[in-house]
Every structure is written in C-alpha cells, then in structure tokens.
Design a protein around this motif. Structure first.
Motif, PDB file in Angstrom:
ATOM      1  N   ALA A   1     -32.959   6.208  -5.489  1.00  0.00           N
ATOM      2  CA  ALA A   1     -31.972   7.139  -5.940  1.00  0.00           C
ATOM      3  C   ALA A   1     -30.510   7.485  -5.139  1.00  0.00           C
ATOM      4  CB  ALA A   1     -32.358   8.508  -6.477  1.00  0.00           C
ATOM      5  N   TYR A   2     -30.828   7.465  -3.867  1.00  0.00           N
ATOM      6  CA  TYR A   2     -29.854   7.652  -3.023  1.00  0.00           C
ATOM      7  C   TYR A   2     -29.144   6.605  -2.636  1.00  0.00           C
ATOM      8  CZ  TYR A   2     -27.640   9.007   1.587  1.00  0.00           C
ATOM      9  OH  TYR A   2     -26.764   9.186   2.435  1.00  0.00           O
ATOM     10  N   GLY A   3     -27.849   6.537  -2.913  1.00  0.00           N
ATOM     11  CA  GLY A   3     -27.182   5.421  -2.176  1.00  0.00           C
ATOM     12  C   GLY A   3     -25.801   5.531  -1.397  1.00  0.00           C
ATOM     13  N   GLY A   4     -26.156   5.924  -0.407  1.00  0.00           N
ATOM     14  CA  GLY A   4     -24.864   5.721   0.561  1.00  0.00           C
ATOM     15  C   GLY A   4     -24.061   6.892   0.099  1.00  0.00           C
ATOM     16  N   ARG A   5     -22.853   6.555  -0.151  1.00  0.00           N
ATOM     17  CA  ARG A   5     -21.788   7.799  -0.574  1.00  0.00           C
ATOM     18  C   ARG A   5     -21.922   8.102  -2.257  1.00  0.00           C
ATOM     19  NH1 ARG A   5     -17.302   8.401   2.706  1.00  0.00           N
ATOM     20  NH2 ARG A   5     -17.199   6.974   4.533  1.00  0.00           N
TER      21      ARG A   5
ATOM     22  N   ARG B   1     -17.587  12.249  -5.252  1.00  0.00           N
ATOM     23  CA  ARG B   1     -16.421  12.051  -4.410  1.00  0.00           C
ATOM     24  C   ARG B   1     -16.068  12.913  -3.512  1.00  0.00           C
ATOM     25  NH1 ARG B   1     -14.890   9.937  -9.602  1.00  0.00           N
ATOM     26  NH2 ARG B   1     -13.721  12.033  -9.768  1.00  0.00           N
ATOM     27  N   VAL B   2     -16.751  14.024  -3.674  1.00  0.00           N
ATOM     28  CA  VAL B   2     -16.512  15.409  -2.955  1.00  0.00           C
ATOM     29  C   VAL B   2     -16.994  15.396  -1.542  1.00  0.00           C
ATOM     30  CG1 VAL B   2     -16.824  18.028  -2.539  1.00  0.00           C
ATOM     31  CG2 VAL B   2     -16.616  16.787  -4.908  1.00  0.00           C
ATOM     32  N   GLY B   3     -16.179  15.255  -0.564  1.00  0.00           N
ATOM     33  CA  GLY B   3     -16.583  15.357   0.831  1.00  0.00           C
ATOM     34  C   GLY B   3     -16.538  14.095   1.434  1.00  0.00           C
TER      35      GLY B   3
END
Length: 409
Positions: A21-25, A316-318
């Motif tokens: 589920a976690y994808g880099g950015r 996109r934040v940060g």
C-alpha cells in the motif's frame, strides 16, 4: 448506491501488506507531519497566549509529537536500511542541525535583543552574562535544550509565565534531543546488522517489551506518575543533556513502533476495519485522560493507516517542500513574542491564525534558504588525500560512452 456500498464493504474487510500500500512518495506522511505541526501551534496558542491547556482530557501537543515520532521511526529506519551508517548520520545531521542553528541564531541575535531593549532600554548584560545569549547558543547548539530562557526576558509579563512560571523562549526544541537520541540508536542497530531481515525480530521483541511496560504501568498506576521508567532522567548525555525517562518511554515507543512497521512492512496488514477500530481505541484512551499509555499502539496504527488511505490529493503535500520542521521550531518563539505584545486580545482563534501565519512565513524561508540548500549536500563525500587518477573507462568491460552512436540508436 448498492455497488458503492459493496465496494466499500469489500475494501473494509480486505487486507494488504503495508509495503504494497505504501508507494514511495505516494503517501500522506507529508500532510500528516504538517497537520501535527499545526496541532502543536494550536496547543501552544492556548498555553502561551492564554495560560491554560487547550483541552483538559489530553495534551494535543503531546499527541502531535507522538505522531511525529511514529512517522520518523518508519522513515528513519527505512533510510538506515538503504544507506551506509556514516552516510545515514550525515543525512540526519543535514536535516536537523542547519535549520536548528539558524533558528537559534535568529532567536539569540534578533528576537532576544528586541525583547531586551524593550525591557531594559539597553543591550548591556545581554550577551556574556550568565544565562545570556552566548550561553543560550552554546547550551542548545547540538539539539539538547539545556537552557530554556535568555536572561529575564519573559519573566512576569506573559500568560505562560503567570501560569507555569516559564521563562522558556522556545520550548518546542526540547523534543529534538529525543529525536537525535533515536537517530543514534538506529545508527547503532544498523551497524550491528540488527535492521537486516534475519534479525528484525529483535526490534519486534523490543517493541513488545516496551508495550508490556506501558500496559503494566497503566494497570497498576493508571495516569499517575509512578511506574516503570516514569521518574528520573537518563544522562546527562554528551551534547543532548538529560532526557526525562517518561518522555523517552512514550516517544521512544512510538519511534520503535514506526521502525518495526518498516521492518515488517511485508507482513503488517492494512485494513480499514482495523484502522477504524484503532481510531476508536485511541480516542477512548484520550477521552479517559490516559492517552500516553497502551493507547499509543492503536494511535501508531491509525497514523500508518491514514498515510496510505487519505485522499491522493494529499500525497503531494510535503513531497517537494517540507515546511513542517520550520513551522515546528519557529512557532513557539513567534507565539511568545506575540503574547508579550498582547496579540491574544483577538481571541484564541485569531491568535492561533496570526501566529500560524507568521510561523509559516518563517518556515518557508527556513526551507528555501537553509534546509533545502543543506540537503543538496547529501551526496557530498570528502576528497581522499593524494593525486586522483581517472581510469580510461572505455577499456572497462560493458562501458559505453554517453556520446557513442550506439547510445543514440
């Protein structure tokens, strides 16, 4: 409508590993960090502007700081596993110290003289006197908040002083010593190869043991100050000073949980039903006034769950510009100065918005003028002594020039 409900129900009961589920950015860690920084500003708005807690049941600032440590644990362990230990330490130093140093200089060389001139009508006694600017910079330069105030600049005439007797000019910096301690611990674990897949169970065992301490303290002592690792200090440690045991227990546990989540990201299930359940459990502990206890585990899961479940627009934040650190380290100073100037007369909401706006401006300047330029040095490597020879790479097997015809075919 029915198909939508069916899809929602299927998603709520379907699990996938966090690593998938976690994808880099493609995650909301940046948005969560910014939200936590604003939560700290809101909590401090009540304390510094009005001399009272924002809410009675729990400390919103402490909740936000715990969230920071969870995210930090995940990302820092991920970084340590992908780089050498010296490079990892270099990256951590670049992320923390340049921004901190400039913040300390702004506080000591700009804010303090203005406050001292307003209070005494002169700058005499500000710089070299005991507890003056030079002592403040020297004591706090490496991240340990060993000197809270500068002289008598905030004594007697701020809401925080009248409430807590606090002459603290930048109380937010106290958590940096704990963060740096965790960095050093991760570096040691990486050097000992404990972060490798074969030995990751040791980190899991440590997290289980600390969680057992939290549960024991909760059952035997509730929200009281007694219990294992709840009194006294660790240290003083070189550069960092003394660390309070209870804070190290709570925030160290959150950092540890975040790190274990990274180590076991291939097995940690992400499930909406579990996420909602963890949110309810964490909220229940908060409402009972005993948030800093076993409920921290549920809270950590909520953070990880939200990181991959919040709307994609927040991803996109940060990612490009991370203002959360600057917002965190400057807001306390800003709010103390505003409180001394009487800005709290506009009310809690107005004081929060005004201080958040000024702090955000400083955070933007800090990022673009200090933090981001410093991070460009991440790949810097000291030159070795002696003449450097450049081999003829065209003779090496498999090497192709960037300008050879084959590379443009």
């Amino acid at each position: 409508m029915l198909p939508l409900l069916q899809r929602a129900a299927r998603r709520a009961t379907t699990s996938q590993p966090f690593g998938e589920a976690y994808g880099g950015r493609a995650n909301s860690f940046g948005a969560l960090r910014l939200a936590f920084a604003l939560a700290v500003v809101l909590s401090h708005a009540a304390a510094l502007g009005f001399g009272r807690p924002l809410v009675q049941r729990f400390d919103l600032g402490a909740v936000a700081v715990a969230g920071f440590f969870t995210i930090s644990g995940f990302l820092i362990v991920r970084s340590a596993r992908r780089t050498s230990t010296p490079r990892f330490l270099w990256h951590r130093a670049l992320r923390i110290w340049p921004g901190l140093w400039v913040c300390l200089l702004v506080t000591g060389l700009v804010v303090a003289p203005l406050l001292h001139q307003d209070r005494h009508g002169t700058l005499d006694g500000l710089w070299r006197s005991p507890g003056g600017v030079l002592d403040y910079l020297r004591q706090n330069w490496w991240g340990g908040l060993r000197q809270l105030g500068i002289g008598d600049l905030l004594q007697g005439d701020t809401p925080y002083w009248r409430w807590q007797g606090g002459n603290t000019i930048n109380g937010s910096l106290w958590t940096l010593a704990y963060e740096l301690f965790c960095y050093l611990l991760v570096a040691a674990l990486a050097a000992l190869t404990i972060l490798r897949r074969q030995l990751r169970w040791l980190a899991l065992l440590a997290a289980v043991a600390v969680f057992g301490v939290l549960c024991w303290n909760h059952v035997r002592h509730g929200s009281g100050e007694q219990g294992i690792w709840m009194t006294g200090q660790v240290g003083p440690l070189p550069l960092l000073g003394a660390l309070e045991r209870d804070s190290l227990l709570w925030y160290g546990f959150m950092f540890l949980v975040g790190g274990v989540a990274e180590l076991y990201s291939d097995r940690l299930p992400v499930n909406d039903l579990l996420g909602v359940l963890a949110l309810v459990v964490g909220g229940a502990f908060a409402l009972t006034g005993d948030f800093l206890g076993p409920g921290l585990l549920a809270y950590a899961y909520v953070i990880l769950w939200l990181a991959v479940r919040l709307p994609k627009a927040l991803h996109r934040v940060g990612n490009t510009n991370d203002y959360s650190y600057g917002l965190y380290i400057y807001s306390f100073v800003v709010q103390q100065v505003m409180a001394k100037a009487g800005v709290q007369a506009v009310g809690l909401v107005g004081f929060f918005l005004a201080s958040a706006l000024v702090s955000t401006v400083l955070a933007v300047l800090s990022w673009h003028l200090v933090e981001k330029p410093a991070l460009r040095l991440k790949d810097w490597t000291p030159r070795t002594r002696g003449p450097r020879t450049t081999p003829d790479r065209s003779t090496l097997p498999g090497w192709t020039s960037a300008w050879s015809p084959s590379s443009r075919a």
